[in-house]
Design a protein around this motif. Structure first.
Motif, PDB file in Angstrom:
ATOM      1  N   ARG A  29      46.118  30.752  31.072  1.00 49.96           N
ATOM      2  CA  ARG A  29      46.538  31.315  29.784  1.00 49.96           C
ATOM      3  C   ARG A  29      48.048  31.226  29.607  1.00 49.96           C
ATOM      4  NH1 ARG A  29      42.511  32.252  26.040  1.00 49.96           N
ATOM      5  NH2 ARG A  29      40.627  32.862  27.142  1.00 49.96           N
ATOM      6  N   ASP A  81      50.842  33.736  27.866  1.00 48.39           N
ATOM      7  CA  ASP A  81      50.101  34.112  26.656  1.00 48.39           C
ATOM      8  C   ASP A  81      49.969  35.630  26.541  1.00 48.39           C
ATOM      9  OD1 ASP A  81      49.662  31.643  25.609  1.00 48.39           O
ATOM     10  OD2 ASP A  81      47.536  31.519  26.188  1.00 48.39           O
ATOM     11  N   ASP A  82      49.790  36.107  25.307  1.00 44.11           N
ATOM     12  CA  ASP A  82      49.520  37.529  25.097  1.00 44.11           C
ATOM     13  C   ASP A  82      48.245  37.918  25.843  1.00 44.11           C
ATOM     14  OD1 ASP A  82      51.680  37.683  23.476  1.00 44.11           O
ATOM     15  OD2 ASP A  82      50.541  37.586  21.593  1.00 44.11           O
ATOM     16  N   GLY A  83      48.248  39.085  26.381  1.00 45.70           N
ATOM     17  CA  GLY A  83      47.025  39.599  26.997  1.00 45.70           C
ATOM     18  C   GLY A  83      46.817  39.179  28.440  1.00 45.70           C
ATOM     19  N   VAL A  84      47.723  38.389  28.980  1.00 40.44           N
ATOM     20  CA  VAL A  84      47.573  38.008  30.394  1.00 40.44           C
ATOM     21  C   VAL A  84      47.800  39.238  31.271  1.00 40.44           C
ATOM     22  CG1 VAL A  84      48.655  36.737  32.300  1.00 40.44           C
ATOM     23  CG2 VAL A  84      48.170  35.586  30.138  1.00 40.44           C
ATOM     24  N   ALA A  85      46.876  39.457  32.196  1.00 42.36           N
ATOM     25  CA  ALA A  85      46.982  40.635  33.059  1.00 42.36           C
ATOM     26  C   ALA A  85      47.052  40.276  34.535  1.00 42.36           C
ATOM     27  CB  ALA A  85      45.805  41.577  32.817  1.00 42.36           C
ATOM     28  N   ARG A 151      45.429  34.603  33.988  1.00 38.95           N
ATOM     29  CA  ARG A 151      44.148  35.021  33.410  1.00 38.95           C
ATOM     30  C   ARG A 151      44.289  36.336  32.650  1.00 38.95           C
ATOM     31  NH1 ARG A 151      39.137  33.835  37.436  1.00 38.95           N
ATOM     32  NH2 ARG A 151      39.709  31.734  38.101  1.00 38.95           N
ATOM     33  N   ARG A 152      43.391  36.537  31.711  1.00 46.99           N
ATOM     34  CA  ARG A 152      43.380  37.815  30.995  1.00 46.99           C
ATOM     35  C   ARG A 152      42.650  38.872  31.794  1.00 46.99           C
ATOM     36  NH1 ARG A 152      42.535  35.277  25.117  1.00 46.99           N
ATOM     37  NH2 ARG A 152      44.748  34.892  24.745  1.00 46.99           N
ATOM     38  N   ARG A 153      41.581  38.449  32.455  1.00 44.86           N
ATOM     39  CA  ARG A 153      40.758  39.410  33.196  1.00 44.86           C
ATOM     40  C   ARG A 153      41.035  39.343  34.678  1.00 44.86           C
ATOM     41  NH1 ARG A 153      35.101  39.864  30.236  1.00 44.86           N
ATOM     42  NH2 ARG A 153      35.883  39.529  28.129  1.00 44.86           N
TER      43      ARG A 153
END
Ligand SMILES: Nc1nc2c(c(=O)[nH]1)N[C@H]1C(S)=C(S)[C@@H](COP(=O)(O)O)O[C@H]1N2
Ligand SMILES: [Mo]
Length: 170
Positions: A29, A81-85, A151-153
């Motif tokens: 991401r 990217d936005d939301g990458v955790a 990754r986002r998740r």
């Protein structure tokens, strides 16, 4: 000789990584996946992190001085990217990988030197991940880093080498 040098090096040290050919891929991401050469990374600001390296197996290497670039500046080259955790850090040796929350990954150092000398292959050269936060675990210090995948998740344990690394601990 430091404790880290004395520590028995696993037999599966990859022999095929040529420092000249080596590059780091930033994938997943990101705004734009990039492949960064050693020269690209050398143009980023470098820093030194000094800390004890404690393995869960019971040994400690005191005051290791790691020199490299902060992962945050590496990720900036690709654009997060936005939301990458999370980031999944992959090694060049088989499927060894470690997942770190973005804040812990960003504050880690991608080290090219240990105690003033180029990081040798046995200890993860050309590049080793060195988390700098107090809660770091030995197995998170990924040797022979080849790819950082955002990754986002949260990656599952199956995506990481956590259990494999911990299974070596009696
Ligand atoms: N790629 C990769 N990195 C790795 C490991 C591994 O097996 N493969 N083992 C981890 C563990 S559990 C420890 S204690 C340290 C050992 O580092 P050293 O071999 O430099 O002493 O590397 C960490 N990074
Ligand atoms: Mo370890």
């Amino acid at each position: 000789m430091t404790e880290l040098e004395r520590h028995e090096v696993p037999e599966d040290v990859p022999t095929e990584i040529e420092p000249v050919e080596w590059s780091l891929d930033v994938t997943g991401r990101v705004r734009e996946p990039v492949s960064l050469s050693r020269g690209d990374l050398a143009s980023l600001p470098s820093e030194t992190f000094v800390g004890d390296f404690a393995c869960a197996e019971g040994w400690v290497a005191d005051d290791c001085s790691w020199r490299g670039v902060r992962v945050e500046s590496v990720l900036d080259r690709a654009g997060v990217d936005d939301g990458v955790a999370y980031g999944l850090v992959h090694a060049a040796d088989g499927d060894y990988a470690c997942a770190l929350p973005l804040d812990r990954l960003s504050s880690a150092v991608l080290a090219f030197e240990l105690d003033g000398a180029a990081l040798d292959r046995a200890h993860g050269g050309p590049a080793r991940l060195v988390p700098t936060d107090e809660g770091r675990d030995c197995w998170e210090s990924v040797k022979w880093v080849a790819e950082i995948e955002l990754r986002r998740r949260q990656p599952t344990d199956a995506d990481t080498a956590r259990e494999r690394a911990l299974s070596r601990i009696e």
